[in-house]
Design an enzyme around this catalytic site. Sequence first.
Site, short mmCIF file in Angstrom:
data_model
loop_
_atom_site.label_atom_id
_atom_site.label_comp_id
_atom_site.label_asym_id
_atom_site.label_seq_id
_atom_site.Cartn_x
_atom_site.Cartn_y
_atom_site.Cartn_z
N ASP A 66 0.91 -1.21 0.02
CA ASP A 66 0.05 0.01 0.04
C ASP A 66 0.87 1.37 0.04
O ASP A 66 1.81 1.41 0.69
CB ASP A 66 -0.97 -0.04 1.22
CG ASP A 66 -2.08 1.12 1.23
OD1 ASP A 66 -2.97 0.85 1.27
OD2 ASP A 66 -1.64 2.23 1.13
N ASP B 99 -4.19 2.60 -4.92
CA ASP B 99 -2.75 2.05 -4.52
C ASP B 99 -2.49 0.95 -3.61
O ASP B 99 -1.56 1.09 -3.10
CB ASP B 99 -2.44 3.64 -3.49
CG ASP B 99 -2.79 3.25 -2.21
OD1 ASP B 99 -4.16 2.89 -2.15
OD2 ASP B 99 -2.26 3.88 -1.22
N GLU B 100 -3.18 -0.09 -3.82
CA GLU B 100 -2.73 -1.08 -2.80
C GLU B 100 -3.25 -2.28 -3.75
O GLU B 100 -4.03 -2.32 -4.64
CB GLU B 100 -3.50 -1.12 -1.65
CG GLU B 100 -4.99 -1.10 -1.46
CD GLU B 100 -5.58 -1.10 -0.33
OE1 GLU B 100 -5.34 -1.98 0.33
OE2 GLU B 100 -6.32 -0.10 0.08
P1 TTP Z 1 -5.17 4.86 1.24
O1 TTP Z 1 -4.11 3.98 1.03
O2 TTP Z 1 -6.28 4.72 2.08
O3 TTP Z 1 -4.46 6.28 1.90
P2 TTP Z 1 -2.98 6.71 1.74
O4 TTP Z 1 -2.42 6.09 0.55
O5 TTP Z 1 -3.21 8.48 1.27
O6 TTP Z 1 -2.41 6.77 3.01
P3 TTP Z 1 -1.84 5.46 3.85
O7 TTP Z 1 -0.38 5.99 4.05
O8 TTP Z 1 -2.64 5.52 5.05
O9 TTP Z 1 -1.98 4.42 3.02
O10 TTP Z 1 -5.89 5.62 0.05
C1 TTP Z 1 -5.05 5.70 -1.31
C2 TTP Z 1 -5.44 6.96 -1.66
O11 TTP Z 1 -7.08 6.86 -1.97
C3 TTP Z 1 -5.37 8.33 -1.05
O12 TTP Z 1 -4.13 8.96 -1.14
C4 TTP Z 1 -6.36 9.17 -1.56
C5 TTP Z 1 -7.48 8.27 -2.00
N1 TTP Z 1 -8.67 8.39 -0.92
C6 TTP Z 1 -9.58 9.22 -1.25
O13 TTP Z 1 -9.89 9.70 -2.18
N2 TTP Z 1 -10.66 8.96 -0.19
C7 TTP Z 1 -10.76 8.21 0.78
O14 TTP Z 1 -11.56 8.46 1.71
C8 TTP Z 1 -9.58 7.43 1.07
C9 TTP Z 1 -9.37 6.60 2.35
C10 TTP Z 1 -8.44 7.45 0.02
MG MG Z 2 -2.14 4.14 0.86
#
Ligand code: TTP
Ligand code: MG
Length: 392
Positions: free
Chosen positions: A11, A105-106
């Site tokens: 991720d 992103d994961e």
């Molecule tokens: P995530 O992987 O949940 O968050 P992240 O990558 O920003 O942070 P982390 O290091 O905790 O993984 O989500 C990936 C992307 O998806 C995030 O950068 C933005 C988008 N996203 C949204 O637009 N709205 C949301 O509610 C979430 C959870 C994510």
């Molecule tokens: Mg992320």
Amino acid sequence: MEKLRKIIHVDMDAFFAQIEQRDNPEYKNKPLVVGGPLNRGVVSTASYEARKYGIHSGMPLSKAKRLCPEGIYIPVDMEKYLRESVKIKDIFYRFTPLVETLGSDEGFLDVTGCEKLFGRALAIARKIKGSIYESTNLTSSAGLGPNKFLAKLASNMGKPNGLTVLESTDKVLRKIKLLPASYIWGVGNVTNKELKSMGIETIGDLADTPVELIEARFGEPGRAMHDMSNGIDNRDVVPNRGIKSIGREITYRNDIDDLSILRSTLLLLLKKIARSMRYKGYRGKVITLKLRFSDFKMISRRMTLKEYTYGIFDMHSCAVSLLKAVDLNRKKIRLIGISVSGLKQTSEPDSLLSGDRSRDENLTEAINIISNKFGENKVTLAKIIEKDDVFD
Ligand code: TTP
Ligand code: MG
């Protein structure tokens, strides 16, 4: 008995924000918030610096600004993030076809048995992180575990830029049981509240509650939740490439015979389908319409398009002609579904991002971008409906 597997979860760290910090050095080490149009909408994500102020995804931007007035607030540039997303997902596939990507992103990789080819699972996870960094200059976190639950928990625990292993040993399980029950997959706000009302706060509390009680309250998913509290999760990694069709359906609250509502519904469904196709890198050729009538009888009709596409309007006009060919004869419709099959994975997912697109696909692209920026708003849909009327 749980199957013995080696699952990696990767991720990206603060994905959208990290990309912006990479591209705009002046944002580095600063509280950066990426979100909908300024003062409207919500936070998509926040840099780790901004998270120290309590800002998180889904929070109204106005609240974020109250918490951190000195933060930098920028709009979402989905096109740019998708370009990185495609690169990252391609890297996953270098190691195994058993890849299940989620969101932008994961992804999960089942590398059981790949060890001989690419070294031990932990080394594979390290290689993936390295390849992502090499290709995008972005950091990710990886977790390795015997199942999806533990792998995802592991990647989350090591954030940012982590590499964590969680084996299901007694020591690990004891540690996990101290975590809040909300860390269990599928435990959202509502379930968490219910668990709390049963006196269950931690994963350990859940494990100590008889599974029958949990199942009685939450049904089938309750058993899976309970298993996870003991570190057990039998869900497979379900590869998204190689899928046969992408579809959506809805059941109406009241049965419908109004053609204009049916057409609008098809449009809504296709908008979601088109976005999903685009995300996964597919074009499709066969449109299938499914209808369930108020007497529960079901029919389906299919048609093949001339070209592979993910364009909403081409798919919609095909779906509408399928619908019109059905003799409704005063029958009311309870459920309508649409799916696209005959899928073709674009060999170069990047080609979806530039040139080589039909007019309709370009329009679809624009709609996706607008929806990502402003949410699923009515203006966009009103426009689509108008356009469709012109075609009629
Ligand atoms: P995530 O992987 O949940 O968050 P992240 O990558 O920003 O942070 P982390 O290091 O905790 O993984 O989500 C990936 C992307 O998806 C995030 O950068 C933005 C988008 N996203 C949204 O637009 N709205 C949301 O509610 C979430 C959870 C994510
Ligand atoms: Mg992320």
